[in-house]
Design a protein around this motif. Sequence first.
Motif, mmCIF file in Angstrom:
data_model
loop_
_atom_site.group_PDB
_atom_site.id
_atom_site.type_symbol
_atom_site.label_atom_id
_atom_site.label_comp_id
_atom_site.label_asym_id
_atom_site.label_seq_id
_atom_site.Cartn_x
_atom_site.Cartn_y
_atom_site.Cartn_z
ATOM 1 N N PRO A 40 0.800 -1.230 0.000
ATOM 2 C CA PRO A 40 0.000 0.000 0.000
ATOM 3 C C PRO A 40 0.833 1.280 0.000
ATOM 4 C CG PRO A 40 -0.872 -1.591 1.566
ATOM 5 C CD PRO A 40 0.425 -2.142 1.094
ATOM 6 N N GLY A 41 2.016 1.231 0.603
ATOM 7 C CA GLY A 41 2.840 2.435 0.689
ATOM 8 C C GLY A 41 3.882 2.563 -0.403
ATOM 9 N N TRP A 42 3.741 1.808 -1.486
ATOM 10 C CA TRP A 42 4.747 1.846 -2.554
ATOM 11 C C TRP A 42 4.970 3.256 -3.090
ATOM 12 C CZ3 TRP A 42 8.486 -1.126 -4.417
ATOM 13 C CH2 TRP A 42 9.009 -0.859 -5.679
ATOM 14 N N ASN A 43 3.903 4.008 -3.237
ATOM 15 C CA ASN A 43 4.005 5.362 -3.789
ATOM 16 C C ASN A 43 4.297 6.423 -2.738
ATOM 17 O OD1 ASN A 43 3.517 4.651 -6.531
ATOM 18 N ND2 ASN A 43 1.323 4.454 -6.077
ATOM 19 N N ASP A 44 4.497 6.014 -1.484
ATOM 20 C CA ASP A 44 4.786 6.963 -0.415
ATOM 21 C C ASP A 44 6.284 7.164 -0.180
ATOM 22 O OD1 ASP A 44 2.065 7.230 -0.020
ATOM 23 O OD2 ASP A 44 1.977 5.739 1.576
ATOM 24 N N ILE A 45 7.112 6.529 -0.992
ATOM 25 C CA ILE A 45 8.565 6.639 -0.830
ATOM 26 C C ILE A 45 9.009 8.055 -1.222
ATOM 27 C CG2 ILE A 45 10.797 5.732 -1.587
ATOM 28 C CD1 ILE A 45 9.098 3.824 0.139
ATOM 29 N N LEU A 46 9.986 8.580 -0.498
ATOM 30 C CA LEU A 46 10.522 9.908 -0.793
ATOM 31 C C LEU A 46 10.885 10.033 -2.271
ATOM 32 C CD1 LEU A 46 12.837 10.248 2.317
ATOM 33 C CD2 LEU A 46 10.960 11.802 1.776
ATOM 34 N N PRO A 47 10.480 11.128 -2.913
ATOM 35 C CA PRO A 47 10.748 11.284 -4.350
ATOM 36 C C PRO A 47 12.226 11.171 -4.714
ATOM 37 C CG PRO A 47 9.150 12.914 -3.621
ATOM 38 C CD PRO A 47 9.656 12.230 -2.377
ATOM 39 N N GLY A 48 13.107 11.713 -3.858
ATOM 40 C CA GLY A 48 14.536 11.654 -4.151
ATOM 41 C C GLY A 48 15.070 10.240 -4.212
ATOM 42 N N ILE A 49 14.438 9.330 -3.454
ATOM 43 C CA ILE A 49 14.829 7.922 -3.482
ATOM 44 C C ILE A 49 14.110 7.199 -4.608
ATOM 45 C CG2 ILE A 49 14.751 5.753 -2.191
ATOM 46 C CD1 ILE A 49 15.093 7.359 0.373
ATOM 47 N N LYS A 50 12.833 7.494 -4.749
ATOM 48 C CA LYS A 50 12.040 6.811 -5.767
ATOM 49 C C LYS A 50 12.580 7.056 -7.160
ATOM 50 C CE LYS A 50 7.219 5.786 -6.799
ATOM 51 N NZ LYS A 50 5.805 6.124 -6.518
ATOM 52 N N GLY A 51 13.192 8.209 -7.381
ATOM 53 C CA GLY A 51 13.698 8.549 -8.702
ATOM 54 C C GLY A 51 15.061 7.980 -9.029
ATOM 55 N N MET A 52 15.679 7.270 -8.101
ATOM 56 C CA MET A 52 17.010 6.721 -8.354
ATOM 57 C C MET A 52 16.947 5.601 -9.387
ATOM 58 S SD MET A 52 18.565 6.602 -4.506
ATOM 59 C CE MET A 52 18.690 8.099 -3.535
ATOM 60 N N LYS A 53 17.829 5.669 -10.339
ATOM 61 C CA LYS A 53 17.858 4.701 -11.432
ATOM 62 C C LYS A 53 18.229 3.315 -10.939
ATOM 63 C CE LYS A 53 20.145 3.811 -15.872
ATOM 64 N NZ LYS A 53 18.914 3.334 -16.529
ATOM 65 N N ASP A 54 17.470 2.321 -11.396
ATOM 66 C CA ASP A 54 17.781 0.909 -11.152
ATOM 67 C C ASP A 54 17.825 0.567 -9.665
ATOM 68 O OD1 ASP A 54 17.997 -1.502 -12.365
ATOM 69 O OD2 ASP A 54 20.142 -1.404 -12.747
ATOM 70 N N LEU A 55 16.972 1.213 -8.884
ATOM 71 C CA LEU A 55 16.934 0.911 -7.455
ATOM 72 C C LEU A 55 15.636 0.175 -7.100
ATOM 73 C CD1 LEU A 55 18.447 1.188 -4.776
ATOM 74 C CD2 LEU A 55 17.187 3.305 -4.371
ATOM 75 N N MET A 56 14.516 0.904 -7.086
ATOM 76 C CA MET A 56 13.252 0.256 -6.760
ATOM 77 C C MET A 56 12.783 -0.654 -7.893
ATOM 78 S SD MET A 56 11.223 3.388 -4.832
ATOM 79 C CE MET A 56 9.754 2.422 -4.487
ATOM 80 N N THR A 57 13.033 -0.229 -9.116
ATOM 81 C CA THR A 57 12.617 -1.005 -10.283
ATOM 82 C C THR A 57 13.772 -1.151 -11.260
ATOM 83 O OG1 THR A 57 11.871 0.981 -11.456
ATOM 84 C CG2 THR A 57 10.237 -0.149 -10.097
ATOM 85 N N SER A 58 13.690 -2.174 -12.095
ATOM 86 C CA SER A 58 14.664 -2.352 -13.166
ATOM 87 C C SER A 58 14.189 -1.593 -14.400
ATOM 88 C CB SER A 58 14.850 -3.844 -13.473
ATOM 89 O OG SER A 58 13.606 -4.498 -13.606
ATOM 90 N N ASP A 59 14.992 -1.582 -15.442
ATOM 91 C CA ASP A 59 14.669 -0.797 -16.635
ATOM 92 C C ASP A 59 13.350 -1.201 -17.281
ATOM 93 O OD1 ASP A 59 16.952 0.724 -16.375
ATOM 94 O OD2 ASP A 59 18.145 -0.506 -17.752
ATOM 95 N N ASP A 60 12.945 -2.446 -17.089
ATOM 96 C CA ASP A 60 11.704 -2.914 -17.697
ATOM 97 C C ASP A 60 10.477 -2.596 -16.856
ATOM 98 O OD1 ASP A 60 12.071 -4.628 -15.577
ATOM 99 O OD2 ASP A 60 12.151 -6.470 -16.773
ATOM 100 N N GLY A 61 10.685 -1.863 -15.728
ATOM 101 C CA GLY A 61 9.564 -1.472 -14.886
ATOM 102 C C GLY A 61 9.207 -2.465 -13.794
ATOM 103 N N GLN A 62 9.886 -3.611 -13.757
ATOM 104 C CA GLN A 62 9.609 -4.608 -12.721
ATOM 105 C C GLN A 62 10.111 -4.115 -11.367
ATOM 106 O OE1 GLN A 62 8.039 -7.942 -12.871
ATOM 107 N NE2 GLN A 62 8.062 -7.220 -10.747
ATOM 108 N N ALA A 63 9.297 -4.271 -10.331
ATOM 109 C CA ALA A 63 9.668 -3.828 -8.976
ATOM 110 C C ALA A 63 10.439 -4.916 -8.243
ATOM 111 C CB ALA A 63 8.408 -3.451 -8.196
ATOM 112 N N TRP A 64 11.504 -4.485 -7.517
ATOM 113 C CA TRP A 64 12.355 -5.438 -6.812
ATOM 114 C C TRP A 64 12.693 -5.021 -5.385
ATOM 115 C CZ3 TRP A 64 13.480 -9.914 -9.366
ATOM 116 C CH2 TRP A 64 13.335 -9.910 -10.752
#
Length: 355
Positions: free
Chosen positions: A102-126
Amino acid sequence: MQPVVRRLFLAAVFAAGLSAPALAADDPIVFEWSGYEDPLLNPAYTAKYPEPPQFAFFGDEDEAFEKMRAGFKADIGHPCSQNVVKWREAGLLRPLDTARIPGWNDILPGIKGMKDLMTSDDGQAWFLPFDWGNTALIYRTDKVTPEEAQSLRIFADPKFKDRVSIGDNVDDAYALASLVIGLRDWTQMTDEQFKQASDFLREVHKNVRLYWTDSTDINQAFGNDEIDLAWGWNETVVSGKKEGVAIDMKRDTKEGLSTWVCGYVLLKDAPGSLDKAYDFINARNTPEVSNYMVGEFGYGHANAKGMAAIDPAVLTEKGFQDIGKFLDKTLFQSPLPNELKAKMIAEFEKIKAGY
């Protein structure tokens, strides 16, 4: 009870089985950093389940990586930014279903925008970020002058022979050395820069009293007046001040500091309940955890709603008053090329052995 003491107590309870609830067969196993077994970091999980999850501990992520590759099974892991890709590419992770977070979209924007961290290039969440903070110069304010603390080169100053501690952690060690040689993006390290960084760590080694493996080691070393300087994490300053140690973190040295983000992943071929695993990581991501994380550990919480609710004076005291710019003037511990990371691991072992 102070945080470190409480954590040691809890660890002893879980290890010895003293007065601990019986564990259910499907309880998730959390492969974790020491100290994070604190149930106050996941109150919603504790409220739902009478028994805690099981915890297994690692000293650093390279140790954890090798143990999992050798067959160790757990449900949840707690890697940091520089190792998420490595774990994923090794086939150790299972994807996250963001519909169950439920809180996936509540992550700080500065962290959420980091490349290849929350998701891979294909959009899969990890990866679900949880904690973030710094590795920086920590020093005894009664032993080290403000002028001496202006530069990270102080770690190699012969004046502090046998009065220095850095972590037994290759990522933090090479983050320090990279900053000293003027490198902020360590993913672009050349062979010559690698040599310069390694040479600096060899100079630091001459002053090292101990290579700390967890917060307890470094906290006790400061408390027992064994060291004057350390390359360490925010929590040490929080614990030290509560114990009356004259200690502080220097975030604005000439060379800068290092920043990391850690969080939770689901591990492949997990033995426990997937439902409980999601309940655990969701409990750690709730806004209610933020105040405790900042106040007791000195780390930032990745949940934006929780961080926004914290008293601004507390955020200023802990160095998080400008969350949107916490990566400025830092070396962010982003994923390293596998070949470079392997070189660092091998060289750091030589340095610690005196070669």
